[in-house]
Design a protein around this motif. Structure first.
Motif, PDB file in Angstrom:
ATOM      1  N   GLY A  56      -9.930   8.073  -1.411  1.00 50.05           N
ATOM      2  CA  GLY A  56      -9.129   9.171  -1.922  1.00 50.05           C
ATOM      3  C   GLY A  56      -9.481  10.508  -1.310  1.00 50.05           C
ATOM      4  O   GLY A  56      -9.088  11.554  -1.832  1.00 50.05           O
ATOM      5  N   GLN A  57     -10.230  10.488  -0.212  1.00 53.12           N
ATOM      6  CA  GLN A  57     -10.569  11.716   0.481  1.00 53.12           C
ATOM      7  C   GLN A  57     -10.502  11.458   1.983  1.00 53.12           C
ATOM      8  O   GLN A  57     -10.387  10.316   2.424  1.00 53.12           O
ATOM      9  CB  GLN A  57     -11.961  12.219   0.092  1.00 53.12           C
ATOM     10  CG  GLN A  57     -13.107  11.330   0.502  1.00 53.12           C
ATOM     11  CD  GLN A  57     -13.363  10.189  -0.445  1.00 53.12           C
ATOM     12  OE1 GLN A  57     -12.882  10.191  -1.575  1.00 53.12           O
ATOM     13  NE2 GLN A  57     -14.116   9.190  -0.001  1.00 53.12           N
ATOM     14  N   GLN A  58     -10.591  12.527   2.773  1.00 52.64           N
ATOM     15  CA  GLN A  58     -10.496  12.398   4.223  1.00 52.64           C
ATOM     16  C   GLN A  58     -11.586  13.227   4.900  1.00 52.64           C
ATOM     17  O   GLN A  58     -11.791  14.398   4.561  1.00 52.64           O
ATOM     18  CB  GLN A  58      -9.120  12.862   4.708  1.00 52.64           C
ATOM     19  CG  GLN A  58      -8.869  12.615   6.181  1.00 52.64           C
ATOM     20  CD  GLN A  58      -7.494  13.114   6.614  1.00 52.64           C
ATOM     21  OE1 GLN A  58      -7.376  14.173   7.220  1.00 52.64           O
ATOM     22  NE2 GLN A  58      -6.453  12.357   6.275  1.00 52.64           N
ATOM     23  N   GLY A  61       0.818  -1.206   0.000  1.00 55.94           N
ATOM     24  CA  GLY A  61       0.000   0.000   0.000  1.00 55.94           C
ATOM     25  C   GLY A  61       0.848   1.250   0.000  1.00 55.94           C
ATOM     26  O   GLY A  61       1.986   1.255  -0.477  1.00 55.94           O
ATOM     27  N   TYR A  62       0.331   2.308   0.599  1.00 56.21           N
ATOM     28  CA  TYR A  62       0.852   3.659   0.396  1.00 56.21           C
ATOM     29  C   TYR A  62       1.518   4.226   1.639  1.00 56.21           C
ATOM     30  O   TYR A  62       1.696   5.427   1.756  1.00 56.21           O
ATOM     31  CB  TYR A  62      -0.298   4.544  -0.093  1.00 56.21           C
ATOM     32  CG  TYR A  62      -0.961   3.926  -1.305  1.00 56.21           C
ATOM     33  CD1 TYR A  62      -0.413   4.089  -2.572  1.00 56.21           C
ATOM     34  CD2 TYR A  62      -2.079   3.106  -1.171  1.00 56.21           C
ATOM     35  CE1 TYR A  62      -0.977   3.480  -3.684  1.00 56.21           C
ATOM     36  CE2 TYR A  62      -2.651   2.495  -2.278  1.00 56.21           C
ATOM     37  CZ  TYR A  62      -2.090   2.687  -3.529  1.00 56.21           C
ATOM     38  OH  TYR A  62      -2.652   2.068  -4.619  1.00 56.21           O
ATOM     39  N   TYR A  69      -0.318  10.978  -4.957  1.00 55.71           N
ATOM     40  CA  TYR A  69       0.676   9.930  -4.726  1.00 55.71           C
ATOM     41  C   TYR A  69       1.107   9.340  -6.069  1.00 55.71           C
ATOM     42  O   TYR A  69       0.278   8.997  -6.905  1.00 55.71           O
ATOM     43  CB  TYR A  69       0.082   8.839  -3.841  1.00 55.71           C
ATOM     44  CG  TYR A  69       1.068   7.764  -3.450  1.00 55.71           C
ATOM     45  CD1 TYR A  69       1.760   7.834  -2.252  1.00 55.71           C
ATOM     46  CD2 TYR A  69       1.307   6.681  -4.287  1.00 55.71           C
ATOM     47  CE1 TYR A  69       2.674   6.854  -1.883  1.00 55.71           C
ATOM     48  CE2 TYR A  69       2.215   5.697  -3.933  1.00 55.71           C
ATOM     49  CZ  TYR A  69       2.896   5.791  -2.732  1.00 55.71           C
ATOM     50  OH  TYR A  69       3.800   4.822  -2.385  1.00 55.71           O
ATOM     51  N   GLN A  70       2.414   9.192  -6.252  1.00 54.17           N
ATOM     52  CA  GLN A  70       2.959   8.667  -7.501  1.00 54.17           C
ATOM     53  C   GLN A  70       3.016   7.148  -7.445  1.00 54.17           C
ATOM     54  O   GLN A  70       3.684   6.567  -6.584  1.00 54.17           O
ATOM     55  CB  GLN A  70       4.358   9.212  -7.759  1.00 54.17           C
ATOM     56  CG  GLN A  70       5.006   8.725  -9.053  1.00 54.17           C
ATOM     57  CD  GLN A  70       4.462   9.435 -10.276  1.00 54.17           C
ATOM     58  OE1 GLN A  70       4.462  10.660 -10.330  1.00 54.17           O
ATOM     59  NE2 GLN A  70       4.007   8.674 -11.253  1.00 54.17           N
ATOM     60  N   GLN A 114       4.511   2.360 -16.160  1.00 54.38           N
ATOM     61  CA  GLN A 114       3.573   3.355 -16.678  1.00 54.38           C
ATOM     62  C   GLN A 114       3.097   4.166 -15.478  1.00 54.38           C
ATOM     63  O   GLN A 114       2.195   3.775 -14.741  1.00 54.38           O
ATOM     64  CB  GLN A 114       2.380   2.705 -17.379  1.00 54.38           C
ATOM     65  CG  GLN A 114       1.431   3.731 -18.001  1.00 54.38           C
ATOM     66  CD  GLN A 114       0.166   3.116 -18.564  1.00 54.38           C
ATOM     67  OE1 GLN A 114      -0.395   2.186 -17.993  1.00 54.38           O
ATOM     68  NE2 GLN A 114      -0.293   3.643 -19.701  1.00 54.38           N
ATOM     69  N   PRO A 115       3.692   5.331 -15.225  1.00 52.19           N
ATOM     70  CA  PRO A 115       3.386   6.072 -13.996  1.00 52.19           C
ATOM     71  C   PRO A 115       2.070   6.837 -14.084  1.00 52.19           C
ATOM     72  O   PRO A 115       1.635   7.259 -15.151  1.00 52.19           O
ATOM     73  CB  PRO A 115       4.565   7.044 -13.877  1.00 52.19           C
ATOM     74  CG  PRO A 115       5.038   7.235 -15.278  1.00 52.19           C
ATOM     75  CD  PRO A 115       4.782   5.940 -16.001  1.00 52.19           C
ATOM     76  N   PHE A 116       1.440   7.006 -12.934  1.00 48.59           N
ATOM     77  CA  PHE A 116       0.265   7.868 -12.795  1.00 48.59           C
ATOM     78  C   PHE A 116       0.147   8.247 -11.324  1.00 48.59           C
ATOM     79  O   PHE A 116       0.853   7.713 -10.466  1.00 48.59           O
ATOM     80  CB  PHE A 116      -1.009   7.183 -13.301  1.00 48.59           C
ATOM     81  CG  PHE A 116      -1.398   5.943 -12.544  1.00 48.59           C
ATOM     82  CD1 PHE A 116      -2.334   5.990 -11.515  1.00 48.59           C
ATOM     83  CD2 PHE A 116      -0.849   4.705 -12.876  1.00 48.59           C
ATOM     84  CE1 PHE A 116      -2.702   4.849 -10.822  1.00 48.59           C
ATOM     85  CE2 PHE A 116      -1.206   3.557 -12.190  1.00 48.59           C
ATOM     86  CZ  PHE A 116      -2.133   3.636 -11.160  1.00 48.59           C
ATOM     87  N   THR A 117      -0.740   9.183 -11.019  1.00 45.13           N
ATOM     88  CA  THR A 117      -0.929   9.624  -9.633  1.00 45.13           C
ATOM     89  C   THR A 117      -2.359   9.378  -9.187  1.00 45.13           C
ATOM     90  O   THR A 117      -3.270   9.229 -10.010  1.00 45.13           O
ATOM     91  CB  THR A 117      -0.605  11.120  -9.468  1.00 45.13           C
ATOM     92  OG1 THR A 117      -1.489  11.879 -10.298  1.00 45.13           O
ATOM     93  CG2 THR A 117       0.839  11.415  -9.859  1.00 45.13           C
ATOM     94  N   LEU A 118      -2.534   9.352  -7.866  1.00 45.37           N
ATOM     95  CA  LEU A 118      -3.870   9.194  -7.289  1.00 45.37           C
ATOM     96  C   LEU A 118      -3.907   9.861  -5.927  1.00 45.37           C
ATOM     97  O   LEU A 118      -2.873   9.980  -5.258  1.00 45.37           O
ATOM     98  CB  LEU A 118      -4.250   7.722  -7.149  1.00 45.37           C
ATOM     99  CG  LEU A 118      -3.592   6.924  -6.008  1.00 45.37           C
ATOM    100  CD1 LEU A 118      -4.474   5.745  -5.616  1.00 45.37           C
ATOM    101  CD2 LEU A 118      -2.202   6.450  -6.376  1.00 45.37           C
ATOM    102  N   PRO A 119      -5.087  10.301  -5.482  1.00 47.40           N
ATOM    103  CA  PRO A 119      -5.233  10.735  -4.097  1.00 47.40           C
ATOM    104  C   PRO A 119      -5.499   9.527  -3.217  1.00 47.40           C
ATOM    105  O   PRO A 119      -6.243   8.611  -3.597  1.00 47.40           O
ATOM    106  CB  PRO A 119      -6.444  11.668  -4.159  1.00 47.40           C
ATOM    107  CG  PRO A 119      -7.269  11.111  -5.279  1.00 47.40           C
ATOM    108  CD  PRO A 119      -6.298  10.519  -6.279  1.00 47.40           C
TER     109      PRO A 119
END
Length: 432
Positions: free
Chosen positions: A190-192, A49-50, A224-225, A80-85
């Motif tokens: 992806g939110q808090q 995980g993160y 987050y990458q 293949q990079p991407f980002t996410l919350p």
């Protein structure tokens, strides 16, 4: 897009030398399968995980395995990079109910979107009459909840949206919220929220309870990458036609400093199957007429984000994917397997059934309709024929700390491997 100059030498060789037929199936290496799953589900990978770079360590592990197998990259170093919350829980995670300390992961978890909290508060248990009697609602509105921990059962939590908006807003003023549940099932968000929220196993909750002490550190990472890991084997006759094998490598990560979610079945098992298929087809005698692409997706647990990103930024043309097999939850199998999209792509499901019936690989194959429950979904929604196959029976651990390598039976893993190879051999034949 596929670079043509990397494919032409193989095309010339295949035309001049003839296409090698698939060799008799070599059974996959089960000790290696066990080691792969044990490695991915180990504490060193932090639940993939993160927190503590867990998913990055898993991605680096897969890059090494792809390179060792001789797969070719479709992008630099297979990434293949991407980002996410993503909302994470990297620090404190403790809960004391009166004098009883509950165990993170075993007795309680954080809700995916929970905020941070450090408090000691009295307990306010939500009366079920609140959902049916205006008098109870009026009494609740006069109660100061700001120093209390709201406690309710899962059944009640699902009905909160039915309450009048003023009542909902008042409940949100509680210092924290605890939901009593029959099983702990962790998820990601992806939110808090501004309020700490926990789920507690109902059987671990003592009665009566007067005071709750809670400490939870939540950290929202807005960008987050992460990455997908992608390799391929060029086809011998039609390298611009593709079969795709996918499995997500990510999982749920950590809850505090001392608890992690191993994710042995979900989805170290599918990742191990992907690697075994790659090892099999990397052997020269097993190469197919079509190219084979192997994609290990990131961020599946966060909402199928890696597969969605790939379909929006494809590294091979989606229209040239002849079939996609998505592998998830392959660690059991005593009751057979389920095939999502089996009712959509009926011809291919019939082929899978015929192969299984002829060889008696699995006790049964059950077809399901379309479902947005794993990484096949965005492909089939864009017209790519795709199956999501998962095994049934055996252990019930899912999205919890009990999904461990040591207890994963792998009952039908070897036969599932043989079934998938037979299916891919037919699908990957240029003359089928």
């Amino acid at each position: 897009m596929m670079r043509r100059h990397t494919l032409l030498p193989l095309m010339v060789c295949s035309l001049g030398c003839g296409i090698l037929p698939p060799a008799p199936l070599q059974g996959q290496d089960m000790p290696r399968v066990h080691q792969t799953i044990a490695t991915l589900a180990s504490p060193a990978f932090h639940g993939r995980g993160y927190v503590s770079g867990g998913e990055q360590k898993a991605a680096q592990y897969l890059q090494r395995r792809f390179r060792q197998l001789g797969l070719q990259p479709l992008s630099p170093v297979f990434r293949q990079p991407f980002t996410l919350p993503i909302n994470t829980f990297p620090g404190r995670a403790s809960l004391q109910v009166d004098r009883k300390a509950l165990r993170p992961g075993f007795d309680f978890i954080a809700e995916a979107a929970s905020g941070s909290g450090n408090l000691c508060g009295s307990v306010y248990e939500l009366d079920t009459l609140t959902f049916s009697q205006p008098v109870a609602q009026a009494a609740l509105l006069t109660t100061d909840l700001r120093q209390t921990v709201l406690v309710l059962h899962q059944r009640a939590s699902r009905k909160l949206s039915d309450l009048p908006e003023p009542v909902q807003n008042h409940l949100a003023t509680a210092a924290a919220r605890i939901t009593l549940v029959p099983k702990l099932t962790a998820t990601l968000a992806g939110q808090q929220l501004p309020q700490p929220r926990l789920e507690v196993l109902a059987t671990a909750w003592p009665r009566p309870v007067q005071t709750v002490r809670l400490q939870l550190d939540a950290r929202l990472q807005p960008a987050y990458q992460t990455q997908n890991i992608i390799g391929y084997l060029p086809g011998l006759a039609q390298p611009d036609s593709f079969l795709v094998v996918t499995a997500h490598y990510d999982h749920l990560g950590r809850l505090g400093k001392h608890t992690y979610f191993p994710g042995a079945n979900d989805n170290a098992s599918g990742t191990a199957m992907l690697l075994e298929l790659a090892a099999h087809y990397a052997r020269p005698e097993n190469r197919l007429a079509y190219s084979l692409v192997f994609i290990s997706f990131g961020a599946e647990e966060a909402g199928l984000l890696g597969s969605r990103y790939f379909t929006e930024h494809p590294l091979v043309p989606l229209a040239q994917i002849r079939f996609l097999l998505n592998l998830d939850l392959l660690g059991t199998g005593s009751e057979g397997a389920t095939v999502v999209n089996g009712r959509v792509f009926e011809r291919q499901f019939q082929l899978l059934q015929e192969i299984n019936a002829k060889n008696q690989y699995l006790p049964s194959l059950v077809a399901r309709a379309r479902a947005a429950n794993s990484d096949h979904y965005y492909f089939s929604e864009r017209g790519v024929p795709a199956f999501f196959l998962y095994t049934r029976g055996g252990i019930a651990a899912y999205h919890d700390v009990q999904d461990r390598a040591a207890t994963l039976p792998l009952t039908a893993f070897a036969n599932t491997f043989r079934l998938l190879c037979d299916f891919l051999n037919v699908q990957g034949s240029a003359t089928k």
